[in-house]
Design an enzyme around this catalytic site. Structure first.
Site, PDB file in Angstrom:
ATOM      1  N   LYS A  13      29.937  17.656   2.364  1.00  0.00           N
ATOM      2  CA  LYS A  13      31.232  17.022   2.092  1.00  0.00           C
ATOM      3  C   LYS A  13      31.947  16.657   3.391  1.00  0.00           C
ATOM      4  O   LYS A  13      32.433  15.545   3.551  1.00  0.00           O
ATOM      5  CB  LYS A  13      32.142  17.961   1.268  1.00  0.00           C
ATOM      6  CG  LYS A  13      31.563  18.380  -0.066  1.00  0.00           C
ATOM      7  CD  LYS A  13      32.565  19.196  -0.879  1.00  0.00           C
ATOM      8  CE  LYS A  13      32.940  20.532  -0.279  1.00  0.00           C
ATOM      9  NZ  LYS A  13      31.863  21.520  -0.252  1.00  0.00           N
ATOM     10  N   ARG A  88      39.490  23.055  -5.966  1.00  0.00           N
ATOM     11  CA  ARG A  88      38.371  23.955  -6.243  1.00  0.00           C
ATOM     12  C   ARG A  88      38.550  24.706  -7.549  1.00  0.00           C
ATOM     13  O   ARG A  88      37.696  25.504  -7.912  1.00  0.00           O
ATOM     14  CB  ARG A  88      38.257  24.966  -5.111  1.00  0.00           C
ATOM     15  CG  ARG A  88      37.178  24.630  -4.059  1.00  0.00           C
ATOM     16  CD  ARG A  88      37.292  25.709  -3.013  1.00  0.00           C
ATOM     17  NE  ARG A  88      36.147  25.968  -2.215  1.00  0.00           N
ATOM     18  CZ  ARG A  88      35.963  25.478  -0.980  1.00  0.00           C
ATOM     19  NH1 ARG A  88      36.790  24.595  -0.491  1.00  0.00           N
ATOM     20  NH2 ARG A  88      34.925  25.872  -0.276  1.00  0.00           N
ATOM     21  N   ARG A 127      23.422  26.348   9.707  1.00  0.00           N
ATOM     22  CA  ARG A 127      24.803  26.234  10.190  1.00  0.00           C
ATOM     23  C   ARG A 127      25.303  27.580  10.746  1.00  0.00           C
ATOM     24  O   ARG A 127      26.065  27.624  11.710  1.00  0.00           O
ATOM     25  CB  ARG A 127      25.720  25.746   9.057  1.00  0.00           C
ATOM     26  CG  ARG A 127      27.104  25.336   9.541  1.00  0.00           C
ATOM     27  CD  ARG A 127      27.869  24.566   8.499  1.00  0.00           C
ATOM     28  NE  ARG A 127      28.411  25.430   7.471  1.00  0.00           N
ATOM     29  CZ  ARG A 127      29.118  24.997   6.433  1.00  0.00           C
ATOM     30  NH1 ARG A 127      29.343  23.703   6.275  1.00  0.00           N
ATOM     31  NH2 ARG A 127      29.594  25.837   5.544  1.00  0.00           N
ATOM     32  N   ARG A 133      29.847  30.521  11.844  1.00  0.00           N
ATOM     33  CA  ARG A 133      30.986  30.633  10.931  1.00  0.00           C
ATOM     34  C   ARG A 133      30.797  31.907  10.129  1.00  0.00           C
ATOM     35  O   ARG A 133      29.787  32.046   9.433  1.00  0.00           O
ATOM     36  CB  ARG A 133      30.977  29.413  10.006  1.00  0.00           C
ATOM     37  CG  ARG A 133      32.292  28.711   9.900  1.00  0.00           C
ATOM     38  CD  ARG A 133      32.188  27.517   9.014  1.00  0.00           C
ATOM     39  NE  ARG A 133      32.522  27.846   7.642  1.00  0.00           N
ATOM     40  CZ  ARG A 133      32.729  26.942   6.708  1.00  0.00           C
ATOM     41  NH1 ARG A 133      32.620  25.655   6.998  1.00  0.00           N
ATOM     42  NH2 ARG A 133      33.023  27.298   5.486  1.00  0.00           N
ATOM     43  N   ARG A 144      30.381  32.660  -2.154  1.00  0.00           N
ATOM     44  CA  ARG A 144      30.941  31.302  -2.171  1.00  0.00           C
ATOM     45  C   ARG A 144      30.244  30.434  -3.225  1.00  0.00           C
ATOM     46  O   ARG A 144      30.876  29.643  -3.927  1.00  0.00           O
ATOM     47  CB  ARG A 144      30.815  30.652  -0.786  1.00  0.00           C
ATOM     48  CG  ARG A 144      31.776  31.283   0.211  1.00  0.00           C
ATOM     49  CD  ARG A 144      31.438  30.929   1.627  1.00  0.00           C
ATOM     50  NE  ARG A 144      31.634  29.538   1.942  1.00  0.00           N
ATOM     51  CZ  ARG A 144      30.987  28.887   2.909  1.00  0.00           C
ATOM     52  NH1 ARG A 144      30.089  29.523   3.650  1.00  0.00           N
ATOM     53  NH2 ARG A 144      31.229  27.633   3.139  1.00  0.00           N
TER      54      ARG A 144
HETATM   55  P1  AMP Z   1      35.290  25.372   3.120  1.00  0.00           P
HETATM   56  O1  AMP Z   1      35.287  25.098   4.575  1.00  0.00           O
HETATM   57  O2  AMP Z   1      35.825  24.243   2.300  1.00  0.00           O
HETATM   58  O3  AMP Z   1      33.952  25.857   2.607  1.00  0.00           O
HETATM   59  O4  AMP Z   1      36.305  26.567   2.890  1.00  0.00           O
HETATM   60  C1  AMP Z   1      36.152  27.815   3.525  1.00  0.00           C
HETATM   61  C2  AMP Z   1      36.922  28.891   2.751  1.00  0.00           C
HETATM   62  O5  AMP Z   1      38.319  28.578   2.742  1.00  0.00           O
HETATM   63  C3  AMP Z   1      36.550  29.044   1.284  1.00  0.00           C
HETATM   64  O6  AMP Z   1      35.411  29.865   1.093  1.00  0.00           O
HETATM   65  C4  AMP Z   1      37.813  29.677   0.725  1.00  0.00           C
HETATM   66  O7  AMP Z   1      37.931  31.036   1.087  1.00  0.00           O
HETATM   67  C5  AMP Z   1      38.900  28.915   1.478  1.00  0.00           C
HETATM   68  N1  AMP Z   1      39.255  27.658   0.786  1.00  0.00           N
HETATM   69  C6  AMP Z   1      39.096  26.393   1.269  1.00  0.00           C
HETATM   70  N2  AMP Z   1      39.535  25.483   0.389  1.00  0.00           N
HETATM   71  C7  AMP Z   1      39.986  26.186  -0.684  1.00  0.00           C
HETATM   72  C8  AMP Z   1      40.554  25.822  -1.936  1.00  0.00           C
HETATM   73  N3  AMP Z   1      40.739  24.527  -2.276  1.00  0.00           N
HETATM   74  N4  AMP Z   1      40.890  26.811  -2.802  1.00  0.00           N
HETATM   75  C9  AMP Z   1      40.728  28.112  -2.478  1.00  0.00           C
HETATM   76  N5  AMP Z   1      40.175  28.534  -1.326  1.00  0.00           N
HETATM   77  C10 AMP Z   1      39.815  27.580  -0.417  1.00  0.00           C
END
Ligand code: AMP
Length: 188
Positions: A13, A88, A127, A133, A144
């Protein structure tokens, strides 16, 4: 033009969103990036979400909805937004509709990047090696993926019923996926 780029963690994404930013000048709104920046800055919010993120769980709807609300105000003249990693949950999707409607906007497209679980695991392992990360470690990644399947996948029927959901094969290489995404956006 407002686009939700949709898919499980590791689907690509962020990579595709960045392409659209450089090619079309849209603004990428990644709640994951915003939360990581909050952590890095040592803010109150960053401290609040750190453990939840490291475990691989979702932070509260309230927090991410407020972040998006703020960014929509800060980027009033943007030619379009790419929502990356947001919404989400169904509650977030409903909130997004309200935030956009209040600004005479709407979600125009939802593009799902379809990638199978085995490929996701492989990509995330790479990654983790490259970017270190914390939440890409195998235990957190499992959480996740679970969060995606249980809380985020229900958005597919939500957007499907609105007739704005399209699917791209996210297993292809980055350029092919970018070409498919561009074609879908230019069809309408
Ligand atoms: P991402 O980089 O989008 O995979 O997000 C990393 C982490 O941030 C996720 O595993 C959640 O803990 C938190 N996070 C990011 N976006 C959201 C969202 N829209 N709703 C809830 N938690 C989020």
């Amino acid at each position: 033009m407002n686009l939700v780029i949709f898919g499980p963690p590791g689907a690509g994404k962020g990579t595709q969103a960045k392409r659209l930013v450089s090619e079309r000048g849209y603004i990428q709104l990644s709640t994951g990036d915003m939360l990581r920046a909050a952590r890095k800055s040592g803010s109150q919010l960053g401290k609040k979400v750190a453990a939840i993120m490291d475990e691989g769980n979702l932070v509260s709807d309230e927090i991410v909805i407020a972040l998006i609300d703020e960014q929509l105000d800060l980027n009033k003249n943007a030619p379009g937004f790419i929502f990356d990693g947001f919404p989400r949950t169904v509650a977030q999707a409903e909130a997004l509709d309200g935030l956009l409607a209040g600004r005479d906007k709407q979600v125009d497209h939802v593009i799902r990047l379809a990638v199978d679980d085995a490929a996701l695991l492989e990509r995330i392992a790479i990654r983790f090696e490259e970017q270190a990360r914390d939440d890409d470690n195998p235990t957190s990644f499992k959480v996740r993926l679970n969060a995606y399947n249980e809380q985020t996948a229900p958005l597919l029927p939500f957007y499907g019923s609105k007739g704005i959901l399209k699917e791209v094969n996210g297993m292809n290489d980055i350029d092919t996926v970018a070409g498919d995404v561009a074609r879908m956006l230019d069809l309408e």
